[in-house]
Scaffold this active site. Structure first.
Site, PDB file in Angstrom:
ATOM      1  N   ARG A 186      20.471  34.989  18.325  1.00 50.45           N
ATOM      2  CA  ARG A 186      19.666  36.108  17.814  1.00 50.45           C
ATOM      3  C   ARG A 186      18.325  35.538  17.369  1.00 50.45           C
ATOM      4  NH1 ARG A 186      18.466  38.431  12.950  1.00 50.45           N
ATOM      5  NH2 ARG A 186      18.403  40.709  12.874  1.00 50.45           N
ATOM      6  N   LYS A 210      14.931  31.112   9.732  1.00 50.76           N
ATOM      7  CA  LYS A 210      15.615  31.216   8.438  1.00 50.76           C
ATOM      8  C   LYS A 210      15.227  30.096   7.482  1.00 50.76           C
ATOM      9  CE  LYS A 210      19.301  34.340   9.549  1.00 50.76           C
ATOM     10  NZ  LYS A 210      20.689  34.574   9.901  1.00 50.76           N
TER      11      LYS A 210
HETATM   12  N1  HH2 Z   1      20.556  37.573  10.369  1.00 48.17           N
HETATM   13  C1  HH2 Z   1      19.772  38.547   9.870  1.00 48.17           C
HETATM   14  C2  HH2 Z   1      20.049  39.895  10.119  1.00 48.17           C
HETATM   15  N2  HH2 Z   1      21.100  40.254  10.893  1.00 48.17           N
HETATM   16  N3  HH2 Z   1      22.953  39.658  12.213  1.00 48.17           N
HETATM   17  C3  HH2 Z   1      23.746  38.710  12.732  1.00 48.17           C
HETATM   18  N4  HH2 Z   1      24.786  39.049  13.509  1.00 48.17           N
HETATM   19  N5  HH2 Z   1      23.531  37.378  12.497  1.00 48.17           N
HETATM   20  C4  HH2 Z   1      22.501  36.944  11.726  1.00 48.17           C
HETATM   21  O1  HH2 Z   1      22.364  35.710  11.523  1.00 48.17           O
HETATM   22  C5  HH2 Z   1      21.626  37.925  11.153  1.00 48.17           C
HETATM   23  C6  HH2 Z   1      21.889  39.302  11.420  1.00 48.17           C
HETATM   24  C7  HH2 Z   1      18.590  38.183   9.032  1.00 48.17           C
HETATM   25  O2  HH2 Z   1      17.430  38.026   9.801  1.00 48.17           O
HETATM   26  P1  HH2 Z   1      16.281  39.137  10.003  1.00 48.17           P
HETATM   27  O3  HH2 Z   1      16.827  40.368  10.638  1.00 48.17           O
HETATM   28  O4  HH2 Z   1      15.159  38.517  10.734  1.00 48.17           O
HETATM   29  O5  HH2 Z   1      15.758  39.456   8.546  1.00 48.17           O
HETATM   30  P2  HH2 Z   1      15.992  40.648   7.539  1.00 48.17           P
HETATM   31  O6  HH2 Z   1      17.446  40.686   7.187  1.00 48.17           O
HETATM   32  O7  HH2 Z   1      15.102  40.301   6.366  1.00 48.17           O
HETATM   33  O8  HH2 Z   1      15.571  41.931   8.214  1.00 48.17           O
END
Ligand code: HH2
Length: 284
Positions: free
Chosen positions: A262, A228
């Site tokens: 995660r 992040k």
């Molecule tokens: N962060 C992201 C997405 N989903 N869910 C939970 N429970 N906690 C988190 O911190 C979280 C989440 C964002 O990360 P990522 O899926 O890698 O990116 P994107 O939202 O661009 O798909």
């Protein structure tokens, strides 16, 4: 660590050590791994399957499928598109011996995913939509209730809190109470402060330091720090070079009581956590 477990869809995850949720983003635009399984021409089911199996072999305990990016400023995706991204993949992974999570804030997607056999709904909106609350309550799936200030489109424009830890804790307590009142059993619920979702670097650091104070009714804490912006802000590393900082962040979270982390880099995080586990973590 206090002994607890997370139950959903007939699966039980015991939490005597910090567990790892591997991220499988089925999106063209996720901030760190968008498009890796194919873009507009469709998602390559075989490549997702191979990655899912590799994550499990590396020690992942949960696979988190996402069909909509929630990065700051991300475009919204309509239900039909999100379903087309997530459901065929979910069906193709259902036979794996693991807990499968679907990362969605749409009740229609959650209902379809539950019908297709997912074990956990990961709702970045914290079950604030009454229809989402109902969709989860009607099922026997687990749920991750996450805190977010604002909406993904605008959440990073001016996040503000008087006391970020108290406010996030208050939100999690309130949404936990709503989930319980809707009939969702305690063992099905985990909670997440939502790093980077309507938070500055200072807010994220305050929450990470205060993680033990966010524990609500003894329920598991899930933490997502992997790759992040916070890691980039602290290190200057570009998004594709944030693995070392992400691993340290996961280990810090584990020492502060995170039950589930995660992550995108499963093998490396599992290796780091196994060193921590050998030394042990004080009770939080
Ligand atoms: N962060 C992201 C997405 N989903 N869910 C939970 N429970 N906690 C988190 O911190 C979280 C989440 C964002 O990360 P990522 O899926 O890698 O990116 P994107 O939202 O661009 O798909």
């Amino acid at each position: 660590m206090i002994s607890r477990c997370l139950e959903g869809g007939g699966r039980t995850l015991t939490l005597e050590r910090t567990r790892v949720m591997g991220v499988l983003n089925l999106t063209p635009d996720s901030f760190s791994d968008g498009g890796r399984f194919g873009g507009d021409g469709g998602i390559d089911t075989g490549r997702v399957r191979a990655e899912a199996e590799a994550m499990l072999a590396a020690g992942a305990d949960i696979l988190d499928l996402g069909g909509e990016s929630t990065r700051p400023g991300a475009a919204t995706v309509d239900v039909a598109e999100e379903l087309a991204r997530v459901i065929p993949i979910l069906e193709s992974l259902r036979d794996l011996d693991t807990m499968i999570s679907v990362d969605t804030r749409k009740p229609d997607v959650a209902r379809a995913a539950l019908a297709a056999g997912c074990h956990l709904i990961n709702d970045v909106c914290g079950l604030r939509d009454p229809d989402m609350l109902e969709a989860v309550a009607e099922s026997d799936a687990a749920v991750c209730v996450m805190h977010m200030q604002g909406e993904p489109g605008s959440m990073q424009s001016n996040p503000s809190y008087v006391d970020v830890v108290a406010e996030v804790r208050g939100f999690l307590e309130q949404r936990y109470a709503a989930a319980r009142a809707a009939g969702i059993r305690k063992d099905r619920i985990c909670l997440d402060p939502g790093f980077g979702f309507g938070k500055t670097l200072a807010h994220n650091l305050a929450l990470l330091k205060a993680l033990p104070a966010l524990r609500t009714d003894g329920r598991p804490i899930l933490v997502g720090l992997s790759r992040k912006r916070m890691i980039g802000d602290l290190t200057g590393a570009a998004v594709d070079a944030r693995m070392p900082g992400s691993i340290v962040a996961a280990v810090i979270a584990a020492t502060r009581g995170a039950d589930i982390v995660r992550v995108h880099d499963v093998a490396e995080t599992v290796q780091a956590l196994s060193v921590l586990e050998a030394v042990g973590v004080d009770e939080t």
